[in-house]
Design a protein around this motif. Sequence first.
Motif: not given
Length: 99
Positions: A39, A78, A81-82, A85
């Motif tokens: 991320k 990351a 959960r992200e 998704s």
Amino acid sequence: MASQQITTARAWFVHVTARNFVVMASDQETRPGIGEVAKDLGTGKIGFVMGEVGGKVQLRPLNGGKEWDAEPSTVRPAPAREELSARLAATNNQSRWGR
């Protein structure tokens, strides 16, 4: 007996941590390696780490596309959960457009 169990648990944790993550200098954070999902905290986007060029980390969106450069200090693994998704959104986007 209890202190021996705590020591054993600590040794196991250190072993697992050293095995699963790249340990960097004490003043640096751990960063994901090439091919891992990361991320970019600067933009909020999630992508695959493609490499480092000119002091920047290059990331590519999960559904393909143009890479972007990120500051190494803003790139983190990351959260699960992200990542899930983002992968689901990429899969839905590909199926919607027949790719």
